[in-house]
Design a protein around this motif. Structure first.
Motif: not given
Length: 359
Positions: A149-157
């Protein structure tokens, strides 16, 4: 429908040149075909409503009347016949600057990686909520891996390896092809020669030439189930067909209709003369003016005249807080005329009354 070819024992299918959609709501419907001898016309009805009217002579493919000439089935195109109108120019040469190896897109050399881009953090991670199915056998199904799944830590960068975005390649030309020119050997489009149709005949009245209809076949091409046909009638009597439809189809049709509660139309309870005044604009305005002028006159006569002296028991009680026995008994000696006067006065409005106290 199928029709015998003139002068032979074979049958030919005649298809209507227009598609008539059927009802697809799983309800009971009535399909009717009417053939008219006059004008060789036909009518198609669904639930007693006309959906198609046409002619057997003009609305079927192939036509009821065959063409006078047909293509010769034995004619063959000559081997040297050229029917290509254009050809590639044999003298054309690819330009020297034409590079077929150039890709349609290239990386943007002016793009720069954002300052907050983190290449050390993966853009996707295994789903922590995912669990291996109970029926998963790693010996037969292999090593189980959780979906990513998409990494939540990369939501803003941005995360992961950074690559420059693609832009259209200005040098891209694609595969080179020589231009086309008129073909000097072109002889035109070839088609077989026409010969007289051996089956040609004139049938000006196809309905009259039809054989007697003693049976009916239904051919269905469908993937749906539970399609039923019943109550099929072949007749020359229109009245019989209508009566048969009313007896077999109408009860089912009405039983399947949605039953909605009937809403009664509101009935007017006003007198006829009031409804006439309301509907007549001039009479309505005259009535309003008369009512407005009547109110002051009524107030003058009903509210402005001082009535005879009387005892107002309610106002006396409000002011003194008690009822005098002599006042209560004083009415015994009054005559019938005074009682009638008091009863008449008590229905008048409170405005204009005067309280009288006897000493």
């Amino acid at each position: 429908y199928q029709r015998r070819v003139h002068g032979s024992k074979t049958f030919q299918e005649q298809h209507l040149n227009e598609f008539i959609p059927i009802k697809n709501d799983r309800k009971t419907h009535l399909y009717t075909l009417i053939l008219h001898r006059e004008g060789d016309a036909f009518e198609i009805l669904i639930d007693r409503k006309l959906v198609k009217r046409g002619s057997l002579l003009h609305d079927f493919v192939p036509g009821v009347v065959p063409p006078k000439e047909i293509e010769d089935p034995n004619d063959v195109k000559p081997k040297d016949w050229v029917d290509e109108e254009t050809i590639f120019d044999p003298d054309a040469i690819k330009p020297a600057e034409w590079d077929e190896d150039q890709p349609p897109e290239i990386p943007d050399v002016n793009a720069k990686k954002p300052a907050n881009w983190d290449e050390s953090t993966p853009a996707e991670i295994p789903d922590p909520q995912s669990r291996m199915p109970d029926d998963w056998d790693e010996e037969e199904d292999g090593l189980w891996e959780a979906p990513r799944i998409p990494n939540p830590a990369c939501a803003s960068r941005g995360c992961g390896p950074w690559t420059a975005p693609k832009i259209p390649n200005p040098l891209f030309r694609g595969k080179w092809l020589p231009p086309r020119i008129p073909n000097p050997a072109f002889r035109g489009k070839w088609s077989p020669k026409m010969i007289p149709n051996p089956n040609y005949h004139e049938d000006k009245h196809p309905v009259a030439s039809l054989p007697a209809l003693r049976s009916l076949g239904i051919e269905l091409w469908t993937i749906q189930s539970e399609i039923l046909f019943d109550n099929i009638l072949l007749t020359n009597d229109a009245t019989q067909a209508q009566d048969y439809a009313e007896a077999t189809w109408r009860p089912k049709y009405e039983a399947e209709l949605p039953h909605e509660p009937e809403i009664e139309e509101p009935t007017s309870e006003l007198p006829a003369w009031v409804e006439w005044i309301v509907s007549n604009e001039i009479a309505f305005y005259i009535t309003v003016v008369m009512v407005v002028l009547t109110i002051p006159v009524a107030c003058f006569f009903l509210c402005g005249v001082t009535p005879p002296a009387m005892l107002d028991s309610e106002e006396t009680n409000a002011s003194s807080g008690e009822t005098s026995a002599s006042e209560a008994a004083g009415t015994d000696g009054e005559d019938d005329q005074e009682e009638r006067t008091q009863k008449k006065v008590t229905v008048l409005p409170r405005k204009g009354r005067k309280s009288v106290r006897e000493d």
